[in-house]
Design an enzyme around this catalytic site. Structure first.
Site, PDB file in Angstrom:
ATOM      1  N   TYR A 134      61.233  49.502   4.495  1.00  0.00           N
ATOM      2  CA  TYR A 134      61.251  49.823   3.063  1.00  0.00           C
ATOM      3  C   TYR A 134      62.691  49.970   2.597  1.00  0.00           C
ATOM      4  O   TYR A 134      63.096  49.361   1.595  1.00  0.00           O
ATOM      5  CB  TYR A 134      60.470  51.110   2.810  1.00  0.00           C
ATOM      6  CG  TYR A 134      60.679  51.728   1.452  1.00  0.00           C
ATOM      7  CD1 TYR A 134      61.661  52.713   1.257  1.00  0.00           C
ATOM      8  CD2 TYR A 134      59.920  51.326   0.364  1.00  0.00           C
ATOM      9  CE1 TYR A 134      61.882  53.264  -0.001  1.00  0.00           C
ATOM     10  CE2 TYR A 134      60.131  51.883  -0.890  1.00  0.00           C
ATOM     11  CZ  TYR A 134      61.120  52.857  -1.062  1.00  0.00           C
ATOM     12  OH  TYR A 134      61.336  53.407  -2.309  1.00  0.00           O
TER      13      TYR A 134
HETATM   14  N1  LIG Z   1      58.247  58.206  -7.101  1.00  0.00           N
HETATM   15  C1  LIG Z   1      59.426  58.493  -6.577  1.00  0.00           C
HETATM   16  O1  LIG Z   1      59.783  59.668  -6.377  1.00  0.00           O
HETATM   17  C2  LIG Z   1      60.364  57.383  -6.215  1.00  0.00           C
HETATM   18  C3  LIG Z   1      60.157  56.085  -6.674  1.00  0.00           C
HETATM   19  N2  LIG Z   1      61.048  55.098  -6.326  1.00  0.00           N
HETATM   20  C4  LIG Z   1      60.824  53.730  -6.814  1.00  0.00           C
HETATM   21  O2  LIG Z   1      60.513  53.761  -8.199  1.00  0.00           O
HETATM   22  C5  LIG Z   1      59.491  52.776  -8.480  1.00  0.00           C
HETATM   23  C6  LIG Z   1      58.281  53.462  -9.093  1.00  0.00           C
HETATM   24  O3  LIG Z   1      57.836  54.470  -8.186  1.00  0.00           O
HETATM   25  P1  LIG Z   1      56.308  54.963  -8.262  1.00  0.00           P
HETATM   26  O4  LIG Z   1      55.884  55.026  -9.683  1.00  0.00           O
HETATM   27  O5  LIG Z   1      56.179  56.157  -7.391  1.00  0.00           O
HETATM   28  O6  LIG Z   1      55.566  53.704  -7.602  1.00  0.00           O
HETATM   29  P2  LIG Z   1      54.058  53.598  -7.029  1.00  0.00           P
HETATM   30  O7  LIG Z   1      54.094  53.862  -5.555  1.00  0.00           O
HETATM   31  O8  LIG Z   1      53.178  54.404  -7.895  1.00  0.00           O
HETATM   32  O9  LIG Z   1      53.775  52.003  -7.185  1.00  0.00           O
HETATM   33  C7  LIG Z   1      53.914  51.391  -8.443  1.00  0.00           C
HETATM   34  C8  LIG Z   1      52.975  50.243  -8.533  1.00  0.00           C
HETATM   35  O10 LIG Z   1      53.393  49.133  -7.731  1.00  0.00           O
HETATM   36  C9  LIG Z   1      52.230  48.357  -7.504  1.00  0.00           C
HETATM   37  N3  LIG Z   1      52.383  47.429  -6.379  1.00  0.00           N
HETATM   38  C10 LIG Z   1      52.631  47.733  -5.093  1.00  0.00           C
HETATM   39  N4  LIG Z   1      52.646  46.610  -4.336  1.00  0.00           N
HETATM   40  C11 LIG Z   1      52.376  45.571  -5.172  1.00  0.00           C
HETATM   41  C12 LIG Z   1      52.215  44.164  -4.987  1.00  0.00           C
HETATM   42  N5  LIG Z   1      52.324  43.598  -3.780  1.00  0.00           N
HETATM   43  N6  LIG Z   1      51.940  43.406  -6.064  1.00  0.00           N
HETATM   44  C13 LIG Z   1      51.821  43.960  -7.290  1.00  0.00           C
HETATM   45  N7  LIG Z   1      51.952  45.287  -7.537  1.00  0.00           N
HETATM   46  C14 LIG Z   1      52.217  46.080  -6.483  1.00  0.00           C
HETATM   47  C15 LIG Z   1      51.150  49.379  -7.210  1.00  0.00           C
HETATM   48  O11 LIG Z   1      49.887  48.800  -7.476  1.00  0.00           O
HETATM   49  P3  LIG Z   1      48.516  49.557  -7.026  1.00  0.00           P
HETATM   50  O12 LIG Z   1      48.217  50.459  -8.180  1.00  0.00           O
HETATM   51  O13 LIG Z   1      47.529  48.447  -6.844  1.00  0.00           O
HETATM   52  O14 LIG Z   1      48.795  50.277  -5.743  1.00  0.00           O
HETATM   53  C16 LIG Z   1      51.521  50.537  -8.130  1.00  0.00           C
HETATM   54  O15 LIG Z   1      50.707  50.596  -9.278  1.00  0.00           O
HETATM   55  C17 LIG Z   1      59.195  52.078  -7.165  1.00  0.00           C
HETATM   56  O16 LIG Z   1      59.944  50.884  -7.052  1.00  0.00           O
HETATM   57  C18 LIG Z   1      59.641  53.093  -6.123  1.00  0.00           C
HETATM   58  O17 LIG Z   1      59.996  52.484  -4.884  1.00  0.00           O
HETATM   59  C19 LIG Z   1      62.113  55.328  -5.504  1.00  0.00           C
HETATM   60  C20 LIG Z   1      62.343  56.601  -5.016  1.00  0.00           C
HETATM   61  C21 LIG Z   1      61.511  57.727  -5.372  1.00  0.00           C
HETATM   62  N1  LIG Z   2      56.623  52.854  -4.260  1.00  0.00           N
HETATM   63  C1  LIG Z   2      57.034  54.096  -4.010  1.00  0.00           C
HETATM   64  N2  LIG Z   2      58.257  54.295  -3.497  1.00  0.00           N
HETATM   65  C2  LIG Z   2      58.653  55.580  -3.218  1.00  0.00           C
HETATM   66  C3  LIG Z   2      57.833  56.667  -3.497  1.00  0.00           C
HETATM   67  C4  LIG Z   2      56.555  56.408  -4.074  1.00  0.00           C
HETATM   68  O1  LIG Z   2      55.772  57.342  -4.346  1.00  0.00           O
HETATM   69  N3  LIG Z   2      56.207  55.123  -4.300  1.00  0.00           N
HETATM   70  N4  LIG Z   2      58.238  57.938  -3.245  1.00  0.00           N
HETATM   71  C5  LIG Z   2      59.404  58.182  -2.650  1.00  0.00           C
HETATM   72  C6  LIG Z   2      59.744  59.613  -2.328  1.00  0.00           C
HETATM   73  O2  LIG Z   2      59.707  60.400  -3.518  1.00  0.00           O
HETATM   74  C7  LIG Z   2      61.066  59.832  -1.638  1.00  0.00           C
HETATM   75  O3  LIG Z   2      62.100  59.464  -2.525  1.00  0.00           O
HETATM   76  C8  LIG Z   2      61.209  61.303  -1.265  1.00  0.00           C
HETATM   77  O4  LIG Z   2      62.394  61.468  -0.525  1.00  0.00           O
HETATM   78  C9  LIG Z   2      60.327  57.099  -2.243  1.00  0.00           C
HETATM   79  N5  LIG Z   2      59.851  55.798  -2.653  1.00  0.00           N
END
Ligand SMILES: NC(=O)C1=CN([C@@H]2O[C@H](COP(=O)(O)OP(=O)(O)OC[C@H]3O[C@@H](n4cnc5c(N)ncnc54)[C@H](OP(=O)(O)O)[C@@H]3O)[C@@H](O)[C@H]2O)C=CC1
Ligand SMILES: Nc1nc2c(c(=O)[nH]1)N=C([C@H](O)[C@@H](O)CO)CN2
Length: 235
Positions: free
Chosen positions: A147
Protein backbone atom coordinates in the site's frame (compact mmCIF):
# COMPACT_ATOMS: atom_id res chain seq x y z
CA UNK A 1 -20.87 27.06 -15.96
CA UNK A 2 -17.82 25.40 -14.40
CA UNK A 3 -16.92 22.07 -15.95
CA UNK A 4 -17.45 19.06 -13.65
CA UNK A 5 -14.98 17.72 -11.14
CA UNK A 6 -14.36 13.97 -11.33
CA UNK A 7 -13.91 12.24 -7.95
CA UNK A 8 -13.03 8.55 -7.93
CA UNK A 9 -14.32 6.48 -5.02
CA UNK A 10 -16.87 9.15 -4.17
CA UNK A 11 -19.49 6.95 -2.51
CA UNK A 12 -18.17 7.10 1.05
CA UNK A 13 -16.06 8.86 3.63
CA UNK A 14 -13.58 11.43 2.28
CA UNK A 15 -14.67 11.18 -1.36
CA UNK A 16 -18.34 11.54 -0.43
CA UNK A 17 -17.62 14.55 1.78
CA UNK A 18 -15.64 16.22 -1.01
CA UNK A 19 -18.42 15.52 -3.52
CA UNK A 20 -21.13 16.90 -1.24
CA UNK A 21 -19.12 20.06 -0.53
CA UNK A 22 -18.54 20.76 -4.23
CA UNK A 23 -22.24 20.24 -4.98
CA UNK A 24 -23.07 22.71 -2.18
CA UNK A 25 -20.84 25.19 -4.08
CA UNK A 26 -22.88 24.50 -7.24
CA UNK A 27 -19.86 22.87 -8.84
CA UNK A 28 -20.86 19.95 -11.08
CA UNK A 29 -19.60 16.59 -9.84
CA UNK A 30 -18.94 13.22 -11.43
CA UNK A 31 -18.25 10.41 -8.95
CA UNK A 32 -17.15 6.88 -9.58
CA UNK A 33 -18.35 4.16 -7.24
CA UNK A 34 -17.54 0.46 -6.98
CA UNK A 35 -20.26 -0.77 -4.62
CA UNK A 36 -23.89 0.39 -4.82
CA UNK A 37 -24.74 2.44 -1.72
CA UNK A 38 -27.58 4.77 -0.64
CA UNK A 39 -25.07 7.60 -0.83
CA UNK A 40 -24.86 7.13 -4.61
CA UNK A 41 -28.61 7.62 -4.96
CA UNK A 42 -28.41 10.67 -2.67
CA UNK A 43 -25.60 12.21 -4.72
CA UNK A 44 -27.54 11.68 -7.96
CA UNK A 45 -30.55 13.33 -6.35
CA UNK A 46 -28.27 16.26 -5.50
CA UNK A 47 -27.24 16.56 -9.13
CA UNK A 48 -24.11 14.45 -9.33
CA UNK A 49 -23.42 12.13 -12.23
CA UNK A 50 -22.44 8.66 -10.98
CA UNK A 51 -20.34 6.19 -12.95
CA UNK A 52 -19.97 2.59 -11.80
CA UNK A 53 -16.30 1.68 -12.04
CA UNK A 54 -14.03 -1.02 -10.68
CA UNK A 55 -10.40 -0.09 -11.32
CA UNK A 56 -9.10 -3.60 -10.56
CA UNK A 57 -8.73 -4.39 -14.25
CA UNK A 58 -7.65 -2.64 -17.46
CA UNK A 59 -11.15 -3.28 -18.80
CA UNK A 60 -12.65 -1.47 -15.81
CA UNK A 61 -10.35 1.53 -16.20
CA UNK A 62 -11.00 1.70 -19.96
CA UNK A 63 -14.76 1.55 -19.38
CA UNK A 64 -14.59 4.40 -16.86
CA UNK A 65 -12.56 6.57 -19.23
CA UNK A 66 -15.09 5.99 -22.00
CA UNK A 67 -18.04 6.77 -19.72
CA UNK A 68 -16.44 10.06 -18.62
CA UNK A 69 -15.82 10.99 -22.27
CA UNK A 70 -19.43 10.18 -23.14
CA UNK A 71 -20.61 12.45 -20.33
CA UNK A 72 -18.43 15.54 -20.75
CA UNK A 73 -15.90 17.20 -23.05
CA UNK A 74 -14.37 19.26 -20.26
CA UNK A 75 -13.25 18.77 -16.67
CA UNK A 76 -12.41 21.38 -14.00
CA UNK A 77 -10.46 18.80 -11.98
CA UNK A 78 -9.81 15.14 -11.29
CA UNK A 79 -9.52 13.90 -7.68
CA UNK A 80 -7.99 10.43 -7.49
CA UNK A 81 -9.41 9.21 -4.20
CA UNK A 82 -10.36 5.54 -4.80
CA UNK A 83 -8.33 3.26 -2.58
CA UNK A 84 -8.10 0.01 -0.65
CA UNK A 85 -5.98 -0.05 2.49
CA UNK A 86 -4.66 -3.60 2.33
CA UNK A 87 -2.04 -5.11 4.67
CA UNK A 88 0.35 -8.04 4.28
CA UNK A 89 -0.82 -9.92 7.41
CA UNK A 90 -3.46 -12.48 6.50
CA UNK A 91 -2.48 -12.45 2.83
CA UNK A 92 -1.32 -15.66 1.18
CA UNK A 93 -0.63 -14.07 -2.18
CA UNK A 94 1.77 -11.14 -1.94
CA UNK A 95 2.04 -11.00 -5.72
CA UNK A 96 -1.69 -10.35 -6.03
CA UNK A 97 -1.64 -7.89 -3.12
CA UNK A 98 1.17 -5.87 -4.66
CA UNK A 99 -0.52 -5.83 -8.06
CA UNK A 100 -3.83 -4.81 -6.52
CA UNK A 101 -2.33 -1.87 -4.65
CA UNK A 102 -0.36 -0.63 -7.64
CA UNK A 103 -3.38 -1.08 -9.93
CA UNK A 104 -5.76 1.11 -7.93
CA UNK A 105 -3.33 3.67 -6.53
CA UNK A 106 -0.85 4.15 -9.38
CA UNK A 107 -1.82 2.56 -12.70
CA UNK A 108 -5.42 3.83 -12.58
CA UNK A 109 -4.52 7.50 -11.94
CA UNK A 110 -1.72 7.18 -14.55
CA UNK A 111 -4.12 5.82 -17.19
CA UNK A 112 -6.93 8.28 -16.40
CA UNK A 113 -4.62 11.32 -16.36
CA UNK A 114 -3.10 10.45 -19.75
CA UNK A 115 -6.47 9.60 -21.29
CA UNK A 116 -8.38 12.62 -19.96
CA UNK A 117 -5.66 15.31 -19.93
CA UNK A 118 -7.25 17.01 -22.96
CA UNK A 119 -10.51 17.45 -21.02
CA UNK A 120 -8.71 19.59 -18.40
CA UNK A 121 -9.07 22.41 -20.90
CA UNK A 122 -11.33 25.06 -19.40
CA UNK A 123 -10.96 28.24 -21.50
CA UNK A 124 -9.82 30.33 -18.52
CA UNK A 125 -8.04 29.69 -15.26
CA UNK A 126 -6.21 26.66 -14.00
CA UNK A 127 -7.47 23.10 -13.86
CA UNK A 128 -6.35 20.55 -11.28
CA UNK A 129 -5.40 16.98 -10.62
CA UNK A 130 -5.33 15.98 -6.96
CA UNK A 131 -3.85 12.67 -5.87
CA UNK A 132 -4.99 11.44 -2.45
CA UNK A 133 -1.77 9.84 -1.26
CA UNK A 134 -0.82 9.17 2.38
CA UNK A 135 1.66 10.20 5.09
CA UNK A 136 3.41 6.87 4.38
CA UNK A 137 4.37 8.03 0.87
CA UNK A 138 7.60 9.38 2.39
CA UNK A 139 8.00 7.02 5.34
CA UNK A 140 6.80 3.58 4.27
CA UNK A 141 4.78 1.25 6.47
CA UNK A 142 5.86 -2.08 7.95
CA UNK A 143 2.25 -3.30 8.13
CA UNK A 144 1.04 -1.94 4.76
CA UNK A 145 4.16 -2.38 2.61
CA UNK A 146 2.59 -2.66 -0.85
CA UNK A 147 0.00 0.00 0.00
CA UNK A 148 2.71 2.47 1.03
CA UNK A 149 4.81 1.73 -2.06
CA UNK A 150 1.79 2.35 -4.27
CA UNK A 151 1.07 5.66 -2.56
CA UNK A 152 4.70 6.65 -3.07
CA UNK A 153 4.26 5.80 -6.75
CA UNK A 154 1.12 7.93 -6.82
CA UNK A 155 3.04 10.87 -5.35
CA UNK A 156 5.72 10.39 -7.98
CA UNK A 157 2.98 10.73 -10.59
CA UNK A 158 2.24 14.12 -9.00
CA UNK A 159 5.80 15.21 -9.77
CA UNK A 160 5.74 13.94 -13.36
CA UNK A 161 2.25 15.17 -14.28
CA UNK A 162 2.80 18.59 -12.72
CA UNK A 163 5.76 19.07 -15.10
CA UNK A 164 4.00 17.51 -18.08
CA UNK A 165 0.70 19.44 -17.80
CA UNK A 166 1.92 22.87 -16.70
CA UNK A 167 1.06 25.69 -17.06
CA UNK A 168 -2.65 24.90 -17.52
CA UNK A 169 -3.01 22.10 -15.00
CA UNK A 170 -1.88 22.12 -11.36
CA UNK A 171 -1.08 18.66 -9.99
CA UNK A 172 -0.72 18.05 -6.24
CA UNK A 173 -0.82 15.34 -3.59
CA UNK A 174 -2.89 15.45 -0.42
CA UNK A 175 -1.18 13.21 2.14
CA UNK A 176 -3.40 12.43 5.13
CA UNK A 177 -2.32 10.45 8.14
CA UNK A 178 -5.15 9.53 10.52
CA UNK A 179 -7.99 11.72 9.23
CA UNK A 180 -10.98 9.43 9.68
CA UNK A 181 -11.37 6.22 11.68
CA UNK A 182 -13.10 3.18 10.24
CA UNK A 183 -16.31 1.91 11.85
CA UNK A 184 -14.67 -1.25 13.14
CA UNK A 185 -11.73 0.49 14.81
CA UNK A 186 -11.58 -0.53 18.49
CA UNK A 187 -11.25 1.98 21.31
CA UNK A 188 -7.77 0.59 21.96
CA UNK A 189 -6.76 1.14 18.33
CA UNK A 190 -8.23 4.63 18.33
CA UNK A 191 -6.42 5.64 21.52
CA UNK A 192 -3.10 4.26 20.22
CA UNK A 193 -3.56 5.90 16.82
CA UNK A 194 -4.28 9.31 18.34
CA UNK A 195 -0.96 9.17 20.21
CA UNK A 196 0.96 8.98 16.92
CA UNK A 197 0.58 12.71 16.17
CA UNK A 198 1.51 15.87 18.05
CA UNK A 199 -2.06 17.17 17.95
CA UNK A 200 -3.54 13.81 19.02
CA UNK A 201 -6.75 14.37 17.08
CA UNK A 202 -8.65 12.66 14.29
CA UNK A 203 -10.29 15.59 12.47
CA UNK A 204 -12.68 13.74 10.17
CA UNK A 205 -13.45 14.24 6.49
CA UNK A 206 -13.74 18.04 6.78
CA UNK A 207 -9.94 18.30 6.81
CA UNK A 208 -9.75 16.64 3.40
CA UNK A 209 -12.55 18.88 2.11
CA UNK A 210 -10.64 21.99 3.21
CA UNK A 211 -7.41 20.73 1.62
CA UNK A 212 -9.06 20.00 -1.73
CA UNK A 213 -10.74 23.42 -1.80
CA UNK A 214 -7.45 25.12 -0.92
CA UNK A 215 -5.68 23.46 -3.81
CA UNK A 216 -8.53 24.11 -6.26
CA UNK A 217 -8.45 27.82 -5.37
CA UNK A 218 -4.66 28.15 -5.33
CA UNK A 219 -2.95 30.00 -8.19
CA UNK A 220 0.63 29.06 -7.37
CA UNK A 221 0.83 25.53 -5.98
CA UNK A 222 1.81 22.59 -8.14
CA UNK A 223 4.00 19.55 -7.69
CA UNK A 224 3.50 19.80 -3.96
CA UNK A 225 2.16 17.72 -1.08
CA UNK A 226 -0.40 19.08 1.34
CA UNK A 227 0.27 17.09 4.53
CA UNK A 228 -2.73 16.45 6.81
CA UNK A 229 -1.00 14.66 9.67
CA UNK A 230 -1.30 16.58 12.95
CA UNK A 231 2.46 16.81 13.24
CA UNK A 232 2.96 13.04 13.10
CA UNK A 233 6.24 13.53 11.23
CA UNK A 234 7.72 15.13 14.39
CA UNK A 235 6.65 12.47 16.92
N1 LIG B 1 -9.20 7.84 6.05
C1 LIG B 1 -7.97 8.18 6.41
O1 LIG B 1 -7.69 8.46 7.58
C2 LIG B 1 -6.89 8.23 5.37
C3 LIG B 1 -7.18 8.22 4.01
N2 LIG B 1 -6.16 8.28 3.10
C4 LIG B 1 -6.48 8.26 1.67
O2 LIG B 1 -7.53 9.17 1.40
C5 LIG B 1 -8.42 8.60 0.41
C6 LIG B 1 -9.82 8.51 0.98
O3 LIG B 1 -9.77 7.73 2.18
P1 LIG B 1 -11.10 6.98 2.69
O4 LIG B 1 -12.27 7.86 2.45
O5 LIG B 1 -10.82 6.45 4.04
O6 LIG B 1 -11.18 5.79 1.62
P2 LIG B 1 -12.06 4.43 1.69
O7 LIG B 1 -11.20 3.34 2.27
O8 LIG B 1 -13.36 4.75 2.31
O9 LIG B 1 -12.21 4.08 0.11
C7 LIG B 1 -12.76 5.03 -0.77
C8 LIG B 1 -13.45 4.32 -1.88
O10 LIG B 1 -12.53 3.73 -2.80
C9 LIG B 1 -13.26 2.71 -3.47
N3 LIG B 1 -12.38 1.74 -4.14
C10 LIG B 1 -11.47 0.93 -3.57
N4 LIG B 1 -10.90 0.13 -4.50
C11 LIG B 1 -11.50 0.43 -5.69
C12 LIG B 1 -11.37 -0.08 -7.01
N5 LIG B 1 -10.52 -1.08 -7.31
N6 LIG B 1 -12.14 0.45 -7.98
C13 LIG B 1 -13.00 1.46 -7.70
N7 LIG B 1 -13.18 1.98 -6.47
C14 LIG B 1 -12.44 1.46 -5.47
C15 LIG B 1 -14.07 2.05 -2.38
O11 LIG B 1 -15.18 1.40 -2.97
P3 LIG B 1 -16.11 0.39 -2.09
O12 LIG B 1 -17.11 1.29 -1.45
O13 LIG B 1 -16.69 -0.55 -3.11
O14 LIG B 1 -15.22 -0.32 -1.12
C16 LIG B 1 -14.42 3.21 -1.46
O15 LIG B 1 -15.75 3.65 -1.63
C17 LIG B 1 -7.82 7.26 0.03
O16 LIG B 1 -7.03 7.38 -1.14
C18 LIG B 1 -6.97 6.90 1.23
O17 LIG B 1 -5.90 6.02 0.90
C19 LIG B 1 -4.85 8.30 3.47
C20 LIG B 1 -4.51 8.30 4.82
C21 LIG B 1 -5.51 8.31 5.86
N1 LIG C 1 -8.30 3.62 1.49
C1 LIG C 1 -7.96 3.90 2.75
N2 LIG C 1 -6.69 4.26 3.02
C2 LIG C 1 -6.35 4.52 4.32
C3 LIG C 1 -7.28 4.47 5.34
C4 LIG C 1 -8.62 4.12 5.00
O1 LIG C 1 -9.51 4.05 5.88
N3 LIG C 1 -8.90 3.84 3.71
N4 LIG C 1 -6.94 4.75 6.63
C5 LIG C 1 -5.68 5.02 6.96
C6 LIG C 1 -5.37 5.24 8.42
O2 LIG C 1 -6.17 6.31 8.93
C7 LIG C 1 -3.93 5.52 8.74
O3 LIG C 1 -3.57 6.75 8.16
C8 LIG C 1 -3.75 5.59 10.25
O4 LIG C 1 -2.38 5.74 10.54
C9 LIG C 1 -4.59 5.03 5.97
N5 LIG C 1 -5.07 4.82 4.62
Amino acid sequence: MTAPILITGGAQRLGLAIAKDLLRQNIPVIITYRSEKPSVTELIASGAHAIHADFATKKGVDACINKVREHTQSLRAIVHNASDWDQESGSDDYDALFNKMMQVHAKTPYRINLALQELLNQPSGFTDIIHMTDFVQDKGSKKHIAYAASKAALHNLTLSFSALLAPKVKVNSVAPALVMFNEGDSEEYRAKALQKSLLQTCPGSSEAVKAVNYLLNSEYITGQTLHLNGGRHLK
